[in-house]
Motif scaffolding. Structure first.
Motif, PDB file in Angstrom:
ATOM      1  N   LYS A 323       0.808  -1.214   0.000  1.00  0.00           N
ATOM      2  CA  LYS A 323       0.000   0.000   0.000  1.00  0.00           C
ATOM      3  C   LYS A 323       0.849   1.275   0.000  1.00  0.00           C
ATOM      4  O   LYS A 323       0.552   2.233  -0.715  1.00  0.00           O
ATOM      5  N   GLU A 324       1.876   1.317   0.812  1.00  0.00           N
ATOM      6  CA  GLU A 324       2.685   2.527   0.897  1.00  0.00           C
ATOM      7  C   GLU A 324       3.434   2.789  -0.398  1.00  0.00           C
ATOM      8  O   GLU A 324       3.493   3.926  -0.874  1.00  0.00           O
ATOM      9  N   GLN A 325       4.014   1.716  -0.979  1.00  0.00           N
ATOM     10  CA  GLN A 325       4.709   1.901  -2.256  1.00  0.00           C
ATOM     11  C   GLN A 325       3.739   2.341  -3.343  1.00  0.00           C
ATOM     12  O   GLN A 325       4.069   3.209  -4.165  1.00  0.00           O
ATOM     13  N   ALA A 326       2.550   1.741  -3.353  1.00  0.00           N
ATOM     14  CA  ALA A 326       1.547   2.108  -4.360  1.00  0.00           C
ATOM     15  C   ALA A 326       1.171   3.575  -4.229  1.00  0.00           C
ATOM     16  O   ALA A 326       1.045   4.291  -5.231  1.00  0.00           O
ATOM     17  N   LEU A 327       1.001   4.034  -2.989  1.00  0.00           N
ATOM     18  CA  LEU A 327       0.619   5.432  -2.779  1.00  0.00           C
ATOM     19  C   LEU A 327       1.726   6.374  -3.216  1.00  0.00           C
ATOM     20  O   LEU A 327       1.461   7.397  -3.861  1.00  0.00           O
ATOM     21  N   ARG A 328       2.979   6.043  -2.906  1.00  0.00           N
ATOM     22  CA  ARG A 328       4.085   6.917  -3.301  1.00  0.00           C
ATOM     23  C   ARG A 328       4.199   7.020  -4.816  1.00  0.00           C
ATOM     24  O   ARG A 328       4.430   8.109  -5.358  1.00  0.00           O
ATOM     25  N   VAL A 329       4.037   5.890  -5.500  1.00  0.00           N
ATOM     26  CA  VAL A 329       4.079   5.913  -6.961  1.00  0.00           C
ATOM     27  C   VAL A 329       2.934   6.750  -7.514  1.00  0.00           C
ATOM     28  O   VAL A 329       3.118   7.558  -8.437  1.00  0.00           O
ATOM     29  N   LEU A 330       1.746   6.582  -6.950  1.00  0.00           N
ATOM     30  CA  LEU A 330       0.569   7.319  -7.413  1.00  0.00           C
ATOM     31  C   LEU A 330       0.745   8.816  -7.195  1.00  0.00           C
ATOM     32  O   LEU A 330       0.394   9.633  -8.067  1.00  0.00           O
ATOM     33  N   GLU A 331       1.281   9.189  -6.074  1.00  0.00           N
ATOM     34  CA  GLU A 331       1.531  10.611  -5.801  1.00  0.00           C
ATOM     35  C   GLU A 331       2.508  11.196  -6.813  1.00  0.00           C
ATOM     36  O   GLU A 331       2.318  12.321  -7.288  1.00  0.00           O
ATOM     37  N   LYS A 332       3.522  10.422  -7.165  1.00  0.00           N
ATOM     38  CA  LYS A 332       4.511  10.906  -8.125  1.00  0.00           C
ATOM     39  C   LYS A 332       3.913  11.012  -9.524  1.00  0.00           C
ATOM     40  O   LYS A 332       4.220  11.951 -10.279  1.00  0.00           O
ATOM     41  N   ILE A 333       3.043  10.075  -9.876  1.00  0.00           N
ATOM     42  CA  ILE A 333       2.373  10.134 -11.185  1.00  0.00           C
ATOM     43  C   ILE A 333       1.562  11.417 -11.303  1.00  0.00           C
ATOM     44  O   ILE A 333       1.634  12.135 -12.310  1.00  0.00           O
TER      45      ILE A 333
END
Length: 610
Positions: A323-333
């Motif tokens: 979840k945390e990695q997914a959120l960080r990637v999404l924020e960067k996108i």
């Protein structure tokens, strides 16, 4: 070189011709684009539009206005005074017009004349052959395609067109040699390192029920030493048809065989070939090979910063519940692609699932500003603002939304809830009145028991108790029989309100007793029952029920202080000041935030002499 339309997918069997080389008929394509600007385009059949490089919703490519080189055979044929060029263009133009007019028989004659100028053109020959099949028979059509093979022996397209035609249109003579298979064999021998030929041959054989032969073709291609990633991707696409990965019993074996092609594509793709590497990643993802897909997307993202790779990586992190990695990637996108409405909504949803409503709201709002939305989208943002306690912003938002969607009563309800949270009682009541008037005329489903309950709570907070009582009674009346919880809640709320106001004791008792009957062992309802006994002077009964209410709560919270405060007041009435003090101090230790409860605790301590 005549060039009536763009090359089509070599693996398509829907009448798709194969041809790549540009030619002087692109001049007519440019003319056709001009014609398409008017009503002529709307009358053209889809096949003709596709020949002109135009498909629904897809702008045509720029025309290639080049002529064949002077030293080329086609070029020499087109030099003689320009008459052959002019004649060919005229025939081609007439053929297209006749097809638009639904006269394919006449169009065929003109296509044949145009094809005489350049018999090597694969695309024109294929289309002409299909018309010839309808009006002159299969042998005539096959002869046209054979002539194209003879005129252009060093290109695979004529061979594949002939094979496709023979595979699609069966001969009348069942004893005729399998011309499609023979043509494919010729093509494989002449173009032994062509991925297009091997892929087409495999899929064609598969369509004829010759899966083993199709597998043999691809197995041979897999042993070749070719360092072109696109070569291997082309074969990989065909391999997925020959060895389908959807068959559970064969999945492991088939995956191993198809993987060979995509692994070769990845091995030969340079680091900057993002498109090829992403296709491999998508293949891994779609075939549920999630770990190699994730690792590849992570590598591509780090090396190139690819947005598409990060989008895939986000999905993969979610698949692994990272979840945390997914959120960080999404924020960067979203940071790098701020206009991508889809991913901005996904980020808002991710925050919402984490109950971080204040972080979700701005992204929902930006998504609406950039991509628009329905009334439901606006209502969802309103709900998010309400959950984020951004009440002032919600009130202004509801005003704008009500102007965009004047028939939607729910915006007035949201504004009412925001005003109520700000203790702007009169404004809250006014919003409920607007919502009720609007809903009763065109949104009757909104005026349900929950609506009347919230309306009643707002009226009660505004001090309009009799009006509130009527709304609560409406809520109770229209509550579905199966929604026991909602009915009990409304009964208890109304009954307790009357007790606090010292009004309608008998009615209050009936409501509270019914709530306890519907949902026994509910601490709040048992507390109301005890308080009803207290108001009637039945102190012993009151104390028993209040202590029972406390016993039903395993872990007392701040909101439970009122029950303990009630026990203290009963002890005061029973002339037990020490027990009253103990109860009030316990209630105070729970740190209640309700000012009314705090005031009553302090008053009780004063009366008990503390």
């Amino acid at each position: 070189m005549i060039r009536p339309h763009a090359a089509r997918n070599p693996f398509s069997f829907a009448g798709a011709a194969i041809g790549r080389r540009p030619g002087y008929f692109a001049v007519f394509t440019a003319l056709a684009h001009v014609m398409m600007a008017g009503s002529f385009m709307r009358q053209m059949p889809s096949r003709v539009l596709f020949m002109l490089g135009v498909t629904a919703g897809i702008p045509a490519q720029n025309a290639d206005l080049s002529l064949p080189p002077v030293d080329a055979a086609a070029g020499r044929r087109l030099q003689a005074g320009g008459e052959r060029v002019a004649s060919a263009l005229a025939h081609y133009s007439t053929a297209l017009r006749l097809e638009v007019e639904n006269n394919p028989r006449a169009a065929l004659e003109h296509y044949l004349k145009a094809l005489e100028v350049d018999p090597s053109n694969a695309s024109l020959a294929m289309h002409t052959a299909e018309l010839a099949y309808s009006f002159r028979g299969r042998e005539t059509a096959v002869a046209l395609l054979e002539k194209t093979v003879e005129a252009n022996p060093d290109a695979p397209e004529p061979y594949l067109n002939l094979a496709r035609f023979c595979a699609t249109y069966a001969p009348d003579d069942p004893f005729e040699n399998d011309r499609a298979k023979l043509t494919l064999d010729r093509a494989l021998k002449r173009f032994p390192r062509s991925a297009e030929v091997h892929g087409f041959a495999a899929v064609t054989l598969l369509s004829q029920g010759q899966r083993d032969e199709a597998a043999r073709v691809l197995d041979g291609a897999a042993r070749q030493n070719v360092s072109d990633s696109q070569h291997w991707l082309t074969l990989g696409r065909a391999a997925q048809k020959v060895w389908p990965l959807g068959q559970a019993e064969m999945r492991e074996e088939h995956t191993a065989r198809v993987n060979v092609f995509f692994q070769n594509a990845l091995r030969h793709a340079p680091a900057d070939d993002e498109a090829a590497r992403l296709e491999v990643a998508r293949y891994y993802l779609l075939t549920n090979q999630l770990r190699p897909a994730r690792d590849l997307c992570l590598e591509i993202s780090r090396q190139t910063g690819s947005l598409q790779a990060r989008k895939l990586l986000h999905r993969l992190h979610e698949s692994f519940e990272e979840k945390e990695q997914a959120l960080r990637v999404l924020e960067k996108i979203v940071e790098d692609a701020p206009d991508d409405v889809e991913y901005r909504r996904m980020l808002a949803r991710a925050y919402e699932l984490r109950e971080e409503y204040a972080r979700a709201a701005p992204h929902y709002e930006t998504a609406l500003q950039k991509g628009g939305g329905s009334a439901e989208d606006y209502l969802h943002l309103g709900e998010t603002l309400l959950r984020a306690y951004l009440n002032e912003k919600l009130i202004e938002f509801c005003k704008r939304s009500a102007m965009l969607f004047p028939d939607q009563a729910m915006f007035h309800v949201q504004a009412a809830m925001a005003n109520r949270a700000l203790q702007q009682w009169d404004d809250a009541v006014a919003c409920f009145e607007k919502a009720a008037a609007l809903a009763e005329s065109n949104q009757a489903e909104l005026v349900n028991h929950r609506f009347y309950f919230q309306y009643g709570v707002t009226l009660e907070r505004a001090g309009r108790h009799e009006d509130a009582g009527r709304m609560f009674e409406k809520s109770i009346t229209v509550t579905p029989k199966e929604d026991v919880e909602a009915a009990a809640s409304a009964m208890n709320y109304l009954g307790y309100m009357w007790l606090e106001l010292d009004r309608h004791f008998d009615k209050a008792g009936e409501l509270i007793l019914k709530a306890n009957e519907l949902q026994p062992e509910t601490p709040a309802y048992v507390d109301s029952l005890g308080w009803w006994h207290f108001k009637k002077g039945n102190h012993t009964e009151a104390l028993r029920e209040l202590e029972r209410a406390v016993s039903l709560i395993p872990d007392l919270q701040a909101e439970d202080a009122e029950i303990i405060e009630h026990i203290g007041r009963v002890h005061l009435a029973m002339k037990q000041p020490q027990k009253a003090i103990e109860a009030f101090q316990k209630a105070l230790s729970l740190r209640p935030e309700d000012e009314k409860v705090l005031r009553q605790i302090k008053e009780g301590l004063d009366k008990a002499g503390k």
